[in-house]
Each structure stands twice: as structure tokens, then as C-alpha cells.
Design a protein around this motif. Structure first.
Motif, PDB file in Angstrom:
ATOM      1  N   LEU A 244       0.849  -1.185   0.000  1.00 31.78           N
ATOM      2  CA  LEU A 244       0.000   0.000   0.000  1.00 31.78           C
ATOM      3  C   LEU A 244       0.883   1.233   0.000  1.00 31.78           C
ATOM      4  CD1 LEU A 244      -1.597  -2.370   1.498  1.00 31.78           C
ATOM      5  CD2 LEU A 244      -2.886  -0.568   2.620  1.00 31.78           C
ATOM      6  N   TRP A 245       0.490   2.217  -0.786  1.00 27.71           N
ATOM      7  CA  TRP A 245       1.129   3.530  -0.748  1.00 27.71           C
ATOM      8  C   TRP A 245       0.089   4.541  -0.289  1.00 27.71           C
ATOM      9  CZ3 TRP A 245       4.334   4.443  -5.877  1.00 27.71           C
ATOM     10  CH2 TRP A 245       5.283   3.407  -6.012  1.00 27.71           C
ATOM     11  N   ILE A 246       0.451   5.310   0.739  1.00 35.26           N
ATOM     12  CA  ILE A 246      -0.419   6.369   1.245  1.00 35.26           C
ATOM     13  C   ILE A 246       0.323   7.692   1.113  1.00 35.26           C
ATOM     14  CG2 ILE A 246      -1.565   7.292   3.291  1.00 35.26           C
ATOM     15  CD1 ILE A 246      -2.073   4.417   4.191  1.00 35.26           C
ATOM     16  N   VAL A 247      -0.335   8.661   0.493  1.00 37.33           N
ATOM     17  CA  VAL A 247       0.273   9.982   0.330  1.00 37.33           C
ATOM     18  C   VAL A 247       0.446  10.608   1.712  1.00 37.33           C
ATOM     19  CG1 VAL A 247      -0.012  12.281  -0.671  1.00 37.33           C
ATOM     20  CG2 VAL A 247      -0.780  10.248  -1.936  1.00 37.33           C
ATOM     21  N   PRO A 248       1.646  11.081   2.040  1.00 40.96           N
ATOM     22  CA  PRO A 248       1.873  11.612   3.388  1.00 40.96           C
ATOM     23  C   PRO A 248       1.172  12.950   3.612  1.00 40.96           C
ATOM     24  CG  PRO A 248       3.829  11.919   2.042  1.00 40.96           C
ATOM     25  CD  PRO A 248       2.882  11.091   1.228  1.00 40.96           C
ATOM     26  N   GLY A 249       0.905  13.231   4.882  1.00 42.98           N
ATOM     27  CA  GLY A 249       0.345  14.526   5.243  1.00 42.98           C
ATOM     28  C   GLY A 249       1.426  15.547   5.493  1.00 42.98           C
ATOM     29  N   GLU A 250       2.653  15.057   5.655  1.00 40.58           N
ATOM     30  CA  GLU A 250       3.806  15.917   5.913  1.00 40.58           C
ATOM     31  C   GLU A 250       4.911  15.508   4.957  1.00 40.58           C
ATOM     32  OE1 GLU A 250       6.869  16.890   9.637  1.00 40.58           O
ATOM     33  OE2 GLU A 250       5.207  15.476   9.884  1.00 40.58           O
ATOM     34  N   MET A 251       5.403  16.441   4.178  1.00 38.50           N
ATOM     35  CA  MET A 251       6.415  16.147   3.174  1.00 38.50           C
ATOM     36  C   MET A 251       7.832  16.299   3.736  1.00 38.50           C
ATOM     37  SD  MET A 251       4.811  15.249   0.448  1.00 38.50           S
ATOM     38  CE  MET A 251       3.127  15.260  -0.140  1.00 38.50           C
ATOM     39  N   ASN A 252       8.753  15.576   3.096  1.00 35.08           N
ATOM     40  CA  ASN A 252      10.185  15.700   3.365  1.00 35.08           C
ATOM     41  C   ASN A 252      10.573  15.414   4.812  1.00 35.08           C
ATOM     42  OD1 ASN A 252      10.793  16.438   0.639  1.00 35.08           O
ATOM     43  ND2 ASN A 252      10.058  18.506   1.092  1.00 35.08           N
ATOM     44  N   VAL A 253       9.890  14.414   5.398  1.00 34.22           N
ATOM     45  CA  VAL A 253      10.274  13.973   6.736  1.00 34.22           C
ATOM     46  C   VAL A 253      11.554  13.135   6.640  1.00 34.22           C
ATOM     47  CG1 VAL A 253       7.880  13.966   7.514  1.00 34.22           C
ATOM     48  CG2 VAL A 253       8.882  11.842   6.638  1.00 34.22           C
ATOM     49  N   THR A 254      12.207  12.933   7.778  1.00 36.72           N
ATOM     50  CA  THR A 254      13.358  12.038   7.822  1.00 36.72           C
ATOM     51  C   THR A 254      12.882  10.614   7.552  1.00 36.72           C
ATOM     52  OG1 THR A 254      14.473  13.438   9.433  1.00 36.72           O
ATOM     53  CG2 THR A 254      15.229  11.156   9.262  1.00 36.72           C
ATOM     54  N   PRO A 255      13.484   9.884   6.604  1.00 32.92           N
ATOM     55  CA  PRO A 255      13.037   8.523   6.300  1.00 32.92           C
ATOM     56  C   PRO A 255      13.032   7.631   7.540  1.00 32.92           C
ATOM     57  CG  PRO A 255      14.530   9.305   4.610  1.00 32.92           C
ATOM     58  CD  PRO A 255      14.564  10.327   5.702  1.00 32.92           C
ATOM     59  N   ASN A 256      12.032   6.749   7.594  1.00 30.40           N
ATOM     60  CA  ASN A 256      11.876   5.859   8.747  1.00 30.40           C
ATOM     61  C   ASN A 256      11.435   4.483   8.279  1.00 30.40           C
ATOM     62  OD1 ASN A 256      11.682   5.319  11.669  1.00 30.40           O
ATOM     63  ND2 ASN A 256       9.490   5.132  11.263  1.00 30.40           N
ATOM     64  N   TYR A 257      11.956   3.451   8.942  1.00 31.97           N
ATOM     65  CA  TYR A 257      11.613   2.055   8.626  1.00 31.97           C
ATOM     66  C   TYR A 257      11.296   1.336   9.927  1.00 31.97           C
ATOM     67  CZ  TYR A 257      12.424  -2.896   7.495  1.00 31.97           C
ATOM     68  OH  TYR A 257      12.298  -4.252   7.353  1.00 31.97           O
ATOM     69  N   GLU A 258      10.173   0.617   9.944  1.00 31.03           N
ATOM     70  CA  GLU A 258       9.842  -0.214  11.104  1.00 31.03           C
ATOM     71  C   GLU A 258       9.037  -1.420  10.637  1.00 31.03           C
ATOM     72  OE1 GLU A 258       8.396   1.605  14.705  1.00 31.03           O
ATOM     73  OE2 GLU A 258       9.142   3.592  14.094  1.00 31.03           O
ATOM     74  N   GLN A 259       9.191  -2.524  11.358  1.00 29.66           N
ATOM     75  CA  GLN A 259       8.344  -3.688  11.122  1.00 29.66           C
ATOM     76  C   GLN A 259       8.201  -4.443  12.428  1.00 29.66           C
ATOM     77  OE1 GLN A 259      11.099  -5.922   8.374  1.00 29.66           O
ATOM     78  NE2 GLN A 259      10.447  -7.688   9.567  1.00 29.66           N
ATOM     79  N   ARG A 260       7.097  -5.151  12.556  1.00 25.71           N
ATOM     80  CA  ARG A 260       6.917  -5.989  13.753  1.00 25.71           C
ATOM     81  C   ARG A 260       5.814  -6.999  13.503  1.00 25.71           C
ATOM     82  NH1 ARG A 260       4.882  -1.003  16.314  1.00 25.71           N
ATOM     83  NH2 ARG A 260       7.027  -0.787  17.038  1.00 25.71           N
ATOM     84  N   PRO A 261       5.832  -8.100  14.271  1.00 29.64           N
ATOM     85  CA  PRO A 261       4.750  -9.079  14.183  1.00 29.64           C
ATOM     86  C   PRO A 261       3.536  -8.611  14.983  1.00 29.64           C
ATOM     87  CG  PRO A 261       6.381  -9.815  15.776  1.00 29.64           C
ATOM     88  CD  PRO A 261       6.913  -8.543  15.181  1.00 29.64           C
ATOM     89  N   PHE A 262       2.368  -9.042  14.546  1.00 23.23           N
ATOM     90  CA  PHE A 262       1.127  -8.755  15.254  1.00 23.23           C
ATOM     91  C   PHE A 262       0.410 -10.056  15.565  1.00 23.23           C
ATOM     92  CE2 PHE A 262       2.136  -4.809  13.171  1.00 23.23           C
ATOM     93  CZ  PHE A 262       1.720  -3.840  14.067  1.00 23.23           C
ATOM     94  N   SER A 263      -0.135 -10.149  16.764  1.00 23.03           N
ATOM     95  CA  SER A 263      -0.806 -11.362  17.208  1.00 23.03           C
ATOM     96  C   SER A 263      -1.992 -11.705  16.314  1.00 23.03           C
ATOM     97  CB  SER A 263      -1.290 -11.186  18.653  1.00 23.03           C
ATOM     98  OG  SER A 263      -2.195 -12.198  19.007  1.00 23.03           O
TER      99      SER A 263
END
Length: 238
Positions: free
Chosen positions: A118-137
Motif C-alpha cells: 500500500l502507498w499512502i500519500v503523506p500529510g507531511e512532506m520531506n520527513v526524515t526517512p523511517n523504517y519499522e516492522q513488527r509481528p502482530f498477534s
């Protein structure tokens, strides 16, 4: 209430041999002026990657990118130093912001990988890039809403953060169960995507890989007809 129905067999389709991809919205060579987006939801691709194949290193900028594996495991590598596999039950988010590069690869010799991106257009442009992932129950989505992605300033539980006032939910409904959703904002709409099963939303019956966008309402109700699994995206409409 306003609705837009996207039946599974009306999606765009690309067969690259190593990749088979269904596009809910205009993407790459698939262009449909009536399917450019649903509010801030710009892309929902249903990708099937063959063994030992994948996406080479490529750039993104100013987009919230969410990957949800449905079967198999997808290896990820980016220029921020993240090198991990995303497995079923996990969700990955990337805020591309000022720019990042990454690659995705199916490391299995025998098994295909099926994942949603999924791609969602951000509400705030030019933020510092961020990566996260995690498992969900898996249990926490049984007959209830599980929030897996939320705005970074309004996080719910262990939801992953994005730079937009948008939410991604998962649920697994038993037959004849119902689920009610109240919009976080009057300006938000819901995009309901059926992974498996059969449900009724806004007087429409949806089957596997069908979707419906519902807007101009503060509330929707989902009724399962058979055992079903859904991804629901709540996004600003303007």
C-alpha cells in the motif's frame, strides 16, 4: 454515504513472469482515470513473486509504504542499513520522506511470496526517512479490529507509525459476525479489501479480493457471510 465498488476481476493486471501483480489503482502501465486513488490511498498492489526473484534496488520519496505478507517471506534491504525478512503476521512501514532506496527479494528456492503493498500519500512532506516492522498477534484480530498502522502522533497500542492521519486495520471474522467502525475524522473514508471469504458492506456483497470504498459517512458496518479476513484502510479524503 458514497461508495465505490472494485470487484476483483476489474483490477489492473501485469504479468512480468517473475512477478504477477493486481492493481486496485492506476500503477505503472495500468492507467485508469477513474482509479487514481481513494483519498490518500494511492496504491494497493496484490503481488505474487516467484522463487529466487524480486525487485532490484529502487528509490522512493515522500510516500508512506506499507507491506503486508500473505504467504511466504520477503527479504528487505535498504540504504538505512536494514536487512530483514518480512514474514506472514508481520507488517512493515517505510516513510520515504526526503528519499530512500530499497530492494525486495524472495529468497525461497521453492515457494512464491504473496504480499500486499500500500502507498499512502503523506500529510507531511520531506520527513526524515523511517523504517519499522513488527509481528502482530493473530488472535487479536479474531472478530475485532486490530490496528497495525496509525499516525505517528496518534499511535494506538503497538501500531506502526506513518506521517499521515491514516490507519490500517486487520480483522478475521467468523461467519455471521458483525463489526462496526467509526471514522476517526468526518473527513475520512474507509477502503475495505477482502483477503478471504464473503462479507456485506454498505449493501454490497464482497468476495475474495473484492474491495469497496465508503466515504461521506461517520460509520460503517461489516457483516460476514462466511469466515472472512479483511484489510481496512481509513484515510483522509482530501
Amino acid at each position: 454515504m458514497k461508495t465505490i465498488l472494485h470487484k476483483a476481476d476489474t483490477r489492473g493486471f501485469a504479468n512480468h513472469g517473475w512477478l504477477k501483480s493486481h492493481h486496485s489503482f492506476s500503477f505503472a502501465s495500468y492507467h485508469n482515470p477513474e482509479r487514481m486513488s481513494f483519498g490518500a490511498l494511492r496504491v494497493l498492489n496484490d503481488d505474487l513473486v516467484q522463487p529466487k526473484m524480486g525487485f532490484g534496488t529502487h528509490p522512493h520519496q515522500n510516500m508512506e509504504i506499507i507491506s503486508i505478507p500473505l504467504s511466504g517471506a520477503l527479504s528487505h534491504k535498504d540504504n538505512m542499513g536494514n536487512t530483514r525478512a518480512i514474514e506472514v503476521g508481520e507488517v512493515q512501514v517505510m516513510s520515504a520522506g526526503t528519499g530512500l532506496t530499497h530492494s525486495e527479494f524472495n529468497g525461497s528456492k521453492t515457494d512464491e511470496v504473496n504480499f500486499l503493498q500500500l502507498w499512502i500519500v503523506p500529510g507531511e512532506m520531506n520527513v526524515t526517512p523511517n523504517y519499522e516492522q513488527r509481528p502482530f498477534s493473530s488472535e487479536e484480530k479474531n472478530n475485532r479490529l486490530q490496528t497495525v498502522v496509525a499516525p505517528k502522533d496518534k499511535l494506538i497500542g503497538d501500531a506502526l507509525p506513518i506521517s499521515q492521519q491514516a490507519y490500517v486495520y486487520r480483522t478475521r471474522l467468523d461467519s455471521y459476525k458483525s463489526l462496526s467502525l467509526n471514522a476517526k475524522s468526518i473527513n475520512n473514508g474507509f477502503y475495505v479489501f477482502v483477503l478471504e471469504g464473503e462479507v456485506e458492506v454498505a449493501n454490497h456483497t464482497l468476495e475474495k479480493r473484492d474491495a469497496i470504498g465508503v466515504s461521506e459517512t461517520e460509520h460503517i458496518e461489516i457483516k460476514s457471510i462466511s469466515n472472512s479476513e479483511l484489510i481496512i484502510v481509513e484515510v483522509p479524503m482530501n
